[in-house]
Write a protein that holds these residues in place. Structure first.
Motif, PDB file in Angstrom:
ATOM      1  N   GLU A 274      74.832  93.295  -5.570  1.00 26.79           N
ATOM      2  CA  GLU A 274      74.858  92.450  -6.761  1.00 26.79           C
ATOM      3  C   GLU A 274      76.213  91.755  -6.863  1.00 26.79           C
ATOM      4  OE1 GLU A 274      72.161  95.147  -9.751  1.00 26.79           O
ATOM      5  OE2 GLU A 274      74.209  95.800  -9.353  1.00 26.79           O
ATOM      6  N   ILE A 275      76.206  90.541  -7.383  1.00 29.65           N
ATOM      7  CA  ILE A 275      77.458  89.789  -7.534  1.00 29.65           C
ATOM      8  C   ILE A 275      78.257  90.350  -8.703  1.00 29.65           C
ATOM      9  CG2 ILE A 275      78.495  87.555  -8.045  1.00 29.65           C
ATOM     10  CD1 ILE A 275      76.111  86.257  -6.626  1.00 29.65           C
TER      11      ILE A 275
ATOM     12  N   TYR B 168      87.852  77.132  -0.907  1.00 27.09           N
ATOM     13  CA  TYR B 168      87.183  78.330  -0.412  1.00 27.09           C
ATOM     14  C   TYR B 168      86.261  78.851  -1.501  1.00 27.09           C
ATOM     15  CZ  TYR B 168      90.850  78.355   3.152  1.00 27.09           C
ATOM     16  OH  TYR B 168      91.699  78.015   4.181  1.00 27.09           O
ATOM     17  N   GLY B 169      85.099  79.319  -1.104  1.00 28.48           N
ATOM     18  CA  GLY B 169      84.166  79.953  -2.025  1.00 28.48           C
ATOM     19  C   GLY B 169      84.141  81.450  -1.774  1.00 28.48           C
ATOM     20  N   TYR B 170      83.877  82.212  -2.833  1.00 28.43           N
ATOM     21  CA  TYR B 170      83.885  83.671  -2.745  1.00 28.43           C
ATOM     22  C   TYR B 170      82.789  84.268  -3.604  1.00 28.43           C
ATOM     23  CZ  TYR B 170      88.803  82.441  -1.884  1.00 28.43           C
ATOM     24  OH  TYR B 170      89.962  81.855  -1.438  1.00 28.43           O
ATOM     25  N   VAL B 171      82.233  85.371  -3.134  1.00 29.74           N
ATOM     26  CA  VAL B 171      81.503  86.293  -3.995  1.00 29.74           C
ATOM     27  C   VAL B 171      81.992  87.681  -3.637  1.00 29.74           C
ATOM     28  CG1 VAL B 171      79.427  84.920  -4.438  1.00 29.74           C
ATOM     29  CG2 VAL B 171      79.470  86.476  -2.495  1.00 29.74           C
TER      30      VAL B 171
ATOM     31  N   LYS C 147      79.834  91.494 -13.193  1.00 29.97           N
ATOM     32  CA  LYS C 147      79.600  92.933 -13.340  1.00 29.97           C
ATOM     33  C   LYS C 147      80.894  93.664 -13.019  1.00 29.97           C
ATOM     34  CE  LYS C 147      74.728  93.145 -12.002  1.00 29.97           C
ATOM     35  NZ  LYS C 147      74.133  93.936 -13.050  1.00 29.97           N
ATOM     36  N   PRO C 148      81.206  94.730 -13.739  1.00 26.75           N
ATOM     37  CA  PRO C 148      82.443  95.463 -13.455  1.00 26.75           C
ATOM     38  C   PRO C 148      82.334  96.306 -12.186  1.00 26.75           C
ATOM     39  CG  PRO C 148      81.226  96.538 -15.208  1.00 26.75           C
ATOM     40  CD  PRO C 148      80.485  95.272 -14.888  1.00 26.75           C
ATOM     41  N   LEU C 149      83.458  96.451 -11.510  1.00 27.85           N
ATOM     42  CA  LEU C 149      83.597  97.395 -10.408  1.00 27.85           C
ATOM     43  C   LEU C 149      84.557  98.478 -10.867  1.00 27.85           C
ATOM     44  CD1 LEU C 149      83.956  94.912  -7.416  1.00 27.85           C
ATOM     45  CD2 LEU C 149      82.046  96.476  -7.827  1.00 27.85           C
ATOM     46  N   THR C 150      84.361  99.707 -10.392  1.00 32.56           N
ATOM     47  CA  THR C 150      85.181 100.832 -10.833  1.00 32.56           C
ATOM     48  C   THR C 150      85.807 101.559  -9.653  1.00 32.56           C
ATOM     49  OG1 THR C 150      83.257 102.290 -10.856  1.00 32.56           O
ATOM     50  CG2 THR C 150      83.788 101.177 -12.926  1.00 32.56           C
TER      51      THR C 150
ATOM     52  N   GLY D 149      86.802 103.834  -6.730  1.00 32.83           N
ATOM     53  CA  GLY D 149      86.003 104.517  -5.723  1.00 32.83           C
ATOM     54  C   GLY D 149      84.822 103.724  -5.198  1.00 32.83           C
ATOM     55  N   GLU D 150      84.438 102.671  -5.905  1.00 38.48           N
ATOM     56  CA  GLU D 150      83.334 101.844  -5.415  1.00 38.48           C
ATOM     57  C   GLU D 150      83.799 101.029  -4.219  1.00 38.48           C
ATOM     58  OE1 GLU D 150      80.363  99.688  -7.929  1.00 38.48           O
ATOM     59  OE2 GLU D 150      81.872 100.090  -9.480  1.00 38.48           O
ATOM     60  N   GLU D 151      82.854 100.676  -3.357  1.00 34.14           N
ATOM     61  CA  GLU D 151      83.176  99.756  -2.269  1.00 34.14           C
ATOM     62  C   GLU D 151      82.653  98.379  -2.634  1.00 34.14           C
ATOM     63  OE1 GLU D 151      82.029  99.337   2.327  1.00 34.14           O
ATOM     64  OE2 GLU D 151      83.436 100.954   1.849  1.00 34.14           O
ATOM     65  N   ALA D 152      83.502  97.398  -2.431  1.00 35.35           N
ATOM     66  CA  ALA D 152      83.142  96.009  -2.702  1.00 35.35           C
ATOM     67  C   ALA D 152      83.160  95.247  -1.386  1.00 35.35           C
ATOM     68  CB  ALA D 152      84.138  95.391  -3.679  1.00 35.35           C
ATOM     69  N   THR D 153      82.308  94.238  -1.281  1.00 36.53           N
ATOM     70  CA  THR D 153      82.303  93.350  -0.131  1.00 36.53           C
ATOM     71  C   THR D 153      82.643  91.952  -0.611  1.00 36.53           C
ATOM     72  OG1 THR D 153      80.622  94.662   0.996  1.00 36.53           O
ATOM     73  CG2 THR D 153      80.939  92.399   1.771  1.00 36.53           C
ATOM     74  N   ILE D 154      83.647  91.367   0.026  1.00 34.03           N
ATOM     75  CA  ILE D 154      84.062  90.006  -0.306  1.00 34.03           C
ATOM     76  C   ILE D 154      83.467  89.084   0.746  1.00 34.03           C
ATOM     77  CG2 ILE D 154      86.007  88.434  -0.657  1.00 34.03           C
ATOM     78  CD1 ILE D 154      87.576  91.316  -0.801  1.00 34.03           C
ATOM     79  N   GLN D 155      82.690  88.129   0.315  1.00 34.79           N
ATOM     80  CA  GLN D 155      82.193  87.099   1.222  1.00 34.79           C
ATOM     81  C   GLN D 155      82.988  85.833   0.946  1.00 34.79           C
ATOM     82  OE1 GLN D 155      77.946  86.760   0.652  1.00 34.79           O
ATOM     83  NE2 GLN D 155      77.562  88.727   1.650  1.00 34.79           N
ATOM     84  N   THR D 156      83.488  85.215   2.012  1.00 33.90           N
ATOM     85  CA  THR D 156      84.364  84.051   1.882  1.00 33.90           C
ATOM     86  C   THR D 156      83.885  82.952   2.832  1.00 33.90           C
ATOM     87  OG1 THR D 156      86.199  85.588   1.517  1.00 33.90           O
ATOM     88  CG2 THR D 156      86.769  83.284   1.928  1.00 33.90           C
ATOM     89  N   TRP D 157      83.898  81.721   2.365  1.00 37.95           N
ATOM     90  CA  TRP D 157      83.488  80.582   3.190  1.00 37.95           C
ATOM     91  C   TRP D 157      84.255  79.349   2.743  1.00 37.95           C
ATOM     92  CZ3 TRP D 157      80.722  82.880  -0.632  1.00 37.95           C
ATOM     93  CH2 TRP D 157      80.399  82.105  -1.747  1.00 37.95           C
TER      94      TRP D 157
END
Length: 144
Positions: free
Chosen positions: A102-103, A92-95, A68-71, A73-81
């Protein structure tokens, strides 16, 4: 400790968008680095300190899937493991999640440690045993 996941928030900057007004695909690789650095900090380590000691951890493989696109001003959260770790190579895995959880992007990066002067591979377990132990404890457990 089991399956540690770092959470990093990023507000999409205008300079990170393309002509279509969405985050340019190359920026996700940079965001993965931000997430990876945070995971290392969460585990009590510093990549900058690793480099000062003469060890680098270059990327040897990258996989990214754009959902999905991000534009701007949006806030994104990066999850890393740590998806996989065998003492030599770490994956390393990421979403990257949008504000609705939503991913937007998922992916992996694979790394090996090398000596700075020669680029010859070294085992993390030999050069940084504490780091190795933390990664063993924090990596994602395989379902059997």
């Amino acid at each position: 400790m089991s399956h540690v996941v770092a959470h990093t928030n990023i507000e999409v900057r205008y300079a990170e968008t393309d002509q279509m007004g969405v985050v340019h695909h190359s920026n996700y690789i940079i965001w993965m680095e931000v997430g990876r650095t945070q995971l290392m900090k969460d585990l009590g380590f510093s990549y900058a300190e690793m480099e000062k000691s003469g060890i680098l951890a270059p990327i040897i493989d990258v996989h990214v899937s754009y959902k999905k696109p991000l534009t701007y001003g949006e806030e994104a959260t990066i999850q890393t493991w740590i998806e996989e770790y065998d003492g030599f190579k770490v994956v390393y895995g990421y979403v990257v999640l949008n504000k609705d959880g939503e991913i937007a992007v998922s992916g992996t990066t694979a790394h090996v440690c090398v000596k700075k002067e020669t680029f010859r591979p070294v085992r993390l377990s030999k050069v940084f045993p504490d780091w190795h132990d933390a990664y063993e404890r924090a990596k994602k457990k395989k379902d059997h």
